[in-house]
Design a protein around this motif. Sequence first.
Motif, mmCIF file in Angstrom:
data_model
loop_
_atom_site.group_PDB
_atom_site.id
_atom_site.type_symbol
_atom_site.label_atom_id
_atom_site.label_comp_id
_atom_site.label_asym_id
_atom_site.label_seq_id
_atom_site.Cartn_x
_atom_site.Cartn_y
_atom_site.Cartn_z
ATOM 1 N N GLY A 86 0.805 -1.215 0.000
ATOM 2 C CA GLY A 86 0.000 0.000 0.000
ATOM 3 C C GLY A 86 0.834 1.259 0.000
ATOM 4 O O GLY A 86 0.322 2.364 -0.020
ATOM 5 N N GLY A 87 2.146 1.110 0.005
ATOM 6 C CA GLY A 87 3.031 2.273 0.043
ATOM 7 C C GLY A 87 3.059 3.021 -1.271
ATOM 8 O O GLY A 87 2.599 2.565 -2.309
ATOM 9 N N THR A 203 2.087 -10.448 -6.768
ATOM 10 C CA THR A 203 2.149 -9.474 -5.681
ATOM 11 C C THR A 203 1.652 -8.137 -6.215
ATOM 12 O O THR A 203 2.154 -7.652 -7.232
ATOM 13 C CB THR A 203 3.584 -9.307 -5.149
ATOM 14 O OG1 THR A 203 3.995 -10.515 -4.515
ATOM 15 C CG2 THR A 203 3.650 -8.166 -4.126
ATOM 16 N N VAL A 204 0.661 -7.573 -5.557
ATOM 17 C CA VAL A 204 0.089 -6.296 -5.977
ATOM 18 C C VAL A 204 0.893 -5.158 -5.358
ATOM 19 O O VAL A 204 1.198 -5.168 -4.164
ATOM 20 C CB VAL A 204 -1.388 -6.182 -5.558
ATOM 21 C CG1 VAL A 204 -1.951 -4.811 -5.922
ATOM 22 C CG2 VAL A 204 -2.213 -7.285 -6.221
ATOM 23 N N VAL A 231 5.231 -7.034 -15.203
ATOM 24 C CA VAL A 231 4.483 -6.118 -14.343
ATOM 25 C C VAL A 231 3.304 -5.585 -15.149
ATOM 26 O O VAL A 231 3.496 -4.954 -16.190
ATOM 27 C CB VAL A 231 5.358 -4.953 -13.845
ATOM 28 C CG1 VAL A 231 4.559 -4.046 -12.920
ATOM 29 C CG2 VAL A 231 6.597 -5.484 -13.124
ATOM 30 N N GLU A 232 2.077 -5.852 -14.663
ATOM 31 C CA GLU A 232 0.875 -5.517 -15.424
ATOM 32 C C GLU A 232 0.067 -4.421 -14.749
ATOM 33 O O GLU A 232 -0.044 -4.367 -13.523
ATOM 34 C CB GLU A 232 -0.011 -6.754 -15.590
ATOM 35 C CG GLU A 232 0.554 -7.826 -16.488
ATOM 36 C CD GLU A 232 -0.425 -8.968 -16.679
ATOM 37 O OE1 GLU A 232 -1.437 -9.017 -15.951
ATOM 38 O OE2 GLU A 232 -0.177 -9.812 -17.563
ATOM 39 N N TRP A 268 -5.479 -12.320 -1.064
ATOM 40 C CA TRP A 268 -6.541 -11.325 -0.875
ATOM 41 C C TRP A 268 -6.326 -10.109 -1.772
ATOM 42 O O TRP A 268 -7.262 -9.633 -2.421
ATOM 43 C CB TRP A 268 -6.589 -10.898 0.596
ATOM 44 C CG TRP A 268 -7.521 -9.759 0.839
ATOM 45 C CD1 TRP A 268 -8.893 -9.806 0.873
ATOM 46 C CD2 TRP A 268 -7.165 -8.384 1.047
ATOM 47 N NE1 TRP A 268 -9.407 -8.551 1.106
ATOM 48 C CE2 TRP A 268 -8.378 -7.666 1.212
ATOM 49 C CE3 TRP A 268 -5.954 -7.711 1.115
ATOM 50 C CZ2 TRP A 268 -8.393 -6.283 1.440
ATOM 51 C CZ3 TRP A 268 -5.970 -6.345 1.346
ATOM 52 C CH2 TRP A 268 -7.166 -5.644 1.508
ATOM 53 N N ARG A 269 -5.095 -9.625 -1.841
ATOM 54 C CA ARG A 269 -4.814 -8.452 -2.673
ATOM 55 C C ARG A 269 -4.980 -8.774 -4.160
ATOM 56 O O ARG A 269 -5.422 -7.927 -4.937
ATOM 57 C CB ARG A 269 -3.400 -7.930 -2.393
ATOM 58 C CG ARG A 269 -3.266 -7.250 -1.036
ATOM 59 C CD ARG A 269 -1.922 -6.573 -0.885
ATOM 60 N NE ARG A 269 -1.801 -5.906 0.395
ATOM 61 C CZ ARG A 269 -2.253 -4.678 0.650
ATOM 62 N NH1 ARG A 269 -2.870 -3.997 -0.304
ATOM 63 N NH2 ARG A 269 -2.100 -4.135 1.838
ATOM 64 N N HIS A 270 -4.637 -9.992 -4.559
ATOM 65 C CA HIS A 270 -4.824 -10.386 -5.961
ATOM 66 C C HIS A 270 -6.310 -10.403 -6.315
ATOM 67 O O HIS A 270 -6.707 -9.903 -7.384
ATOM 68 C CB HIS A 270 -4.211 -11.762 -6.196
ATOM 69 C CG HIS A 270 -4.574 -12.362 -7.519
ATOM 70 N ND1 HIS A 270 -4.048 -11.909 -8.719
ATOM 71 C CD2 HIS A 270 -5.447 -13.367 -7.851
ATOM 72 C CE1 HIS A 270 -4.551 -12.607 -9.719
ATOM 73 N NE2 HIS A 270 -5.392 -13.486 -9.225
#
Length: 314
Positions: A86-87, A203-204, A231-232, A268-270
């Motif tokens: 989230g950074g 990894t998001v 990276v998408e 969860w983030r995915h």
Amino acid sequence: MADSSSSTVTDLISTVHQDIIEAHILTRLDGPTLASLSCASTLLHKLASNELLWSKICRSTWPSTATISDEPRSFFSDVYSVLDTGGSVSDLDRPFPELISAVDLHYRGKLILSRVVKTETTTAWFLSSPLRIDLVDAKDTVETPIKRGRWTEDTCRDLEQDLTLSWIVIDPVGKRAANLSSHRPVSVQRNWLSGEVEAKFATVVGSVECVITVVTCGEEEMHVKEVSLKVEEMEGTSLNGKDSLVILRSVMEGKRGNGRRREAESKWRHEEFMEKKRELKEKKMRVEWVFDILTVVVGVLGFGTLVGFCLWSR
């Protein structure tokens, strides 16, 4: 009461000879446990700071890193900890000339692929082209102990549990590293036409996702034919090398959390990322649909006006 208990345990440990602690206790611990133990007392902190001990832990956890890290304790801290996705993403103020990828793929705890790839990051082609790092040559495949039987939904679930992967990116100049993998796949799908199986680790990071794809094929025993990183964006497009380096720098130098949460948090983030991606796609389709309707309406009105003008002119 807790302080008294902790003090008693520390006193008991202090009575044990240091050689026994080093040879028979600390060598049996994994990295997170060793790090926790080092906070118990000054003596344990000193013993647990042995770089040789951490070097062995790094080699056993990530075999591909055996000859990479000069500071194994710091390296373990960087790689094991989960990324604070989230950074904020900062600009690439200090480019690094080379990006090292250390990758280990396991099936049911057995190592089936371990490789290190160095990517030059200063060429015009790398900076302007979509980032894609491949570990397996197009003409080669890697044998696995995975047996191919009748494909069912249970097969997908089994692979989600049995496959584990680490993709560590390393900045050799800044001496920072990060693990981009979700450890276990966030999704496993089979291509019904080709029969190939695609396991995705991800990894998001903010509004983009670092995607690691493992593709397997084979009639009786499955072989790994592709292991790649890109990276998408949410729109589905891949970032170029320059923009991808900004993302990778931000995760290597950003805040970290407890690595034990890696699997659950990555999954969860995915799922959250994919939901936003679907919403964005649906919104784009609605806009395009409205635009198409307006185009048809304007066309009909224009044609009607033209016909009316012609009839009136007569």
